[in-house]
Design an enzyme around this catalytic site. Structure first.
Site, PDB file in Angstrom:
ATOM      1  N   ASP A  96       0.867  -1.167   0.000  1.00 45.14           N
ATOM      2  CA  ASP A  96       0.000   0.000   0.000  1.00 45.14           C
ATOM      3  C   ASP A  96       0.916   1.233   0.000  1.00 45.14           C
ATOM      4  OD1 ASP A  96      -2.295   1.693   0.520  1.00 45.14           O
ATOM      5  OD2 ASP A  96      -1.692   1.696   2.620  1.00 45.14           O
ATOM      6  N   ASP A  98      -0.285   5.096   1.032  1.00 47.41           N
ATOM      7  CA  ASP A  98      -0.547   6.039   2.124  1.00 47.41           C
ATOM      8  C   ASP A  98      -0.467   5.341   3.479  1.00 47.41           C
ATOM      9  OD1 ASP A  98      -2.571   8.648   0.790  1.00 47.41           O
ATOM     10  OD2 ASP A  98      -1.431   7.182  -0.324  1.00 47.41           O
ATOM     11  N   GLU A 105      -1.324  10.546   4.634  1.00 48.21           N
ATOM     12  CA  GLU A 105      -2.480  10.244   3.806  1.00 48.21           C
ATOM     13  C   GLU A 105      -2.620  11.418   2.828  1.00 48.21           C
ATOM     14  OE1 GLU A 105      -4.657   7.660   3.693  1.00 48.21           O
ATOM     15  OE2 GLU A 105      -3.664   6.513   5.279  1.00 48.21           O
ATOM     16  N   ARG A 141     -14.635  12.189  -0.327  1.00 50.87           N
ATOM     17  CA  ARG A 141     -13.449  12.960   0.085  1.00 50.87           C
ATOM     18  C   ARG A 141     -12.881  13.768  -1.074  1.00 50.87           C
ATOM     19  NH1 ARG A 141      -9.791   8.436   2.383  1.00 50.87           N
ATOM     20  NH2 ARG A 141     -11.181   7.095   1.171  1.00 50.87           N
ATOM     21  N   SER A 184      -2.406   1.603  -4.779  1.00 50.51           N
ATOM     22  CA  SER A 184      -2.849   2.635  -3.853  1.00 50.51           C
ATOM     23  C   SER A 184      -4.251   3.126  -4.135  1.00 50.51           C
ATOM     24  CB  SER A 184      -1.871   3.825  -3.932  1.00 50.51           C
ATOM     25  OG  SER A 184      -2.327   4.902  -3.149  1.00 50.51           O
ATOM     26  N   GLY A 185      -4.984   3.388  -3.064  1.00 46.77           N
ATOM     27  CA  GLY A 185      -6.251   4.097  -3.164  1.00 46.77           C
ATOM     28  C   GLY A 185      -6.031   5.588  -3.267  1.00 46.77           C
ATOM     29  N   ASP A 252      -1.971  -1.163   5.751  1.00 48.30           N
ATOM     30  CA  ASP A 252      -2.396  -0.719   7.085  1.00 48.30           C
ATOM     31  C   ASP A 252      -3.897  -0.624   7.265  1.00 48.30           C
ATOM     32  OD1 ASP A 252      -3.069   2.655   7.199  1.00 48.30           O
ATOM     33  OD2 ASP A 252      -2.356   1.733   5.352  1.00 48.30           O
TER      34      ASP A 252
END
Length: 297
Positions: A96, A98, A105, A141, A184-185, A252
Site C-alpha cells: 500500500d 498512504d 495520507e 473525500r 494505492s487508493g 495498514d
C-alpha cells in the site's frame, strides 16, 4: 531435521526474557527450535529461530500464529514464515502507499488546501477501520477538492515523506532480483514520481480529474479499492511467473485486507486493529524495512 518455518522476531527491545516466553509458546505448540541467530542495526533488533513444525500446512501455521498472537510479548513482534517463501529465488513485494510506503495520507494533505483536512481525516480513518465503503468514501473525500488549482498537487508532492526504511526495503528487494510493486487508493499524480525514484516494477493508483487547470472533485475510471488491490497482486505475480506463495503484501487499512489475505504472507504495518487481527504478521514500529527480515531478503 530441516527447518520448515522461521520465527522472525523484531522490535526495539528483543529481550532475553521475551525470547524465553516465545520459546515456551513455540514448544507448547510442538515446534522444535533448530537454531537461532540475531542481528540489528542500532534502530531495532532482529532474532531468527529456525523451526521444525510437525504440521506446516496452512492450518498448522495459522494455529501457531494464533498461539503467538494470543500471548503478546512486550518489546517485539514475531512473524512465522514458511521456509518456501524465505528461500524462494524470486519474490514479489506489493505495498500500500498512504501510511505504508509514505508517512502521510495524501487525500488529507490535499484537503488541507480546501480547509477540509479534519473533516476528510475523520472519513479516512473510518474507511481504514472498515466502517465505510471505500469507494463511496473516496468519492466523498475527493469531492471537497473541486475548484482547487492543479498546482496544489505539486505542493502536496513536496510534502510527502517516505516511511522510515522504505527506500532501503525497496533497494534490498531489487538488488536481490525480486519484484517490487505498489497499489494505492491514492493518486497517480503523487505516486508517479515516487515510483520512478524508487525504480518500482509496477504501480497503480487513482487518477484525479483535472480540467482547465483545476481539480474537478472527481476521479477518472474505476476506483482502486480493496478488490482491485488483490486483482493487481494476482495479475502482477502471474506476469512475473511468481507463485502467490512467494509474495509479500504490506498494508495498514481495511482496503488492504484482500491483498494481505491472498499473498504468501500479509504484513500489517502500524495498522488498524481490524487489520492486525487477521494479518499473518505485524510491524508495530516505524521502520518499514523490517519486512525484509520477514521475507528473508
Amino acid at each position: 531435521m530441516t527447518s520448515n518455518v522461521t520465527a522472525v522476531s523484531y522490535g526495539l527491545n528483543v529481550s532475553p526474557t521475551g525470547l524465553e516466553q516465545l520459546r515456551s509458546i513455540l514448544a507448547a505448540q510442538g515446534a522444535a527450535v533448530l537454531s537461532e541467530t540475531s542481528s540489528g542495526d542500532g534502530r531495532y533488533q532482529v532474532q531468527m529461530a529456525e523451526l521444525q513444525l510437525p504440521d506446516a500446512t496452512a492450518a498448522g501455521l495459522a494455529a501457531l500464529r494464533h498461539a503467538v498472537a494470543e500471548s503478546p510479548i512486550a518489546g517485539f513482534d514475531t512473524a512465522l514464515v514458511p521456509a518456501g517463501l524465505r528461500s524462494a529465488e524470486r519474490k514479489l513485494l506489493i505495498m500500500d502507499v498512504d501510511s505504508t510506503l509514505i508517512q502521510q495520507e495524501v487525500i488529507e494533505l490535499l484537503a488541507a488546501y480546501a480547509g477540509k483536512r479534519e473533516e476528510v481525516a475523520a472519513v479516512t480513518e473510518a474507511a481504514m477501520r472498515g466502517e465505510l465503503d471505500f469507494t463511496q468514501s473516496l468519492h466523498a473525500r475527493v469531492a471537497v477538492l473541486a475548484g482547487l488549482p492543479a498546482a496544489v498537487v505539486d505542493s502536496v508532492r513536496k510534502e510527502v515523506k517516505l516511511s522510515l526504511g522504505a527506500a532501503e526495503l525497496v533497494a534490498a528487494f531489487k538488488a536481490a532480483g525480486h519484484v517490487v510493486a505498489v497499489v494505492s487508493g491514492g493518486f497517480n499524480q503523487i505516486l508517479e514520481p515516487i515510483a520512478a525514484e524508487l525504480g518500482l516494477d509496477y504501480w497503480q493508483a487513482n487518477e484525479l480529474e483535472i480540467v482547465d487547470g483545476e481539480l474537478t472533485g472527481k476521479v477518472l475510471g474505476a476506483v482502486v479499492d480493496r478488490a482491485a488491490k488483490e486483482k493487481f497482486l494476482r495479475e502482477w505475480s502471474a506476469a512475473e511467473g511468481i507463485a502467490l506463495e512467494h509474495t509479500v503484501a504490506v498494508g495498514d487499512g481495511a482496503n488492504d485486507l484482500d491483498m494481505l489475505g491472498a499473498a504468501g504472507i500479509g504484513v500489517a504495518f502500524n495498522a488498524k486493529p481490524a487489520v492486525r487481527a487477521v494479518a499473518d504478521a505485524a510491524v508495530n514500529m516505524p521502520y518499514l524495512d523490517a519486512v525484509r527480515h520477514v521475507a528473508g531478503v
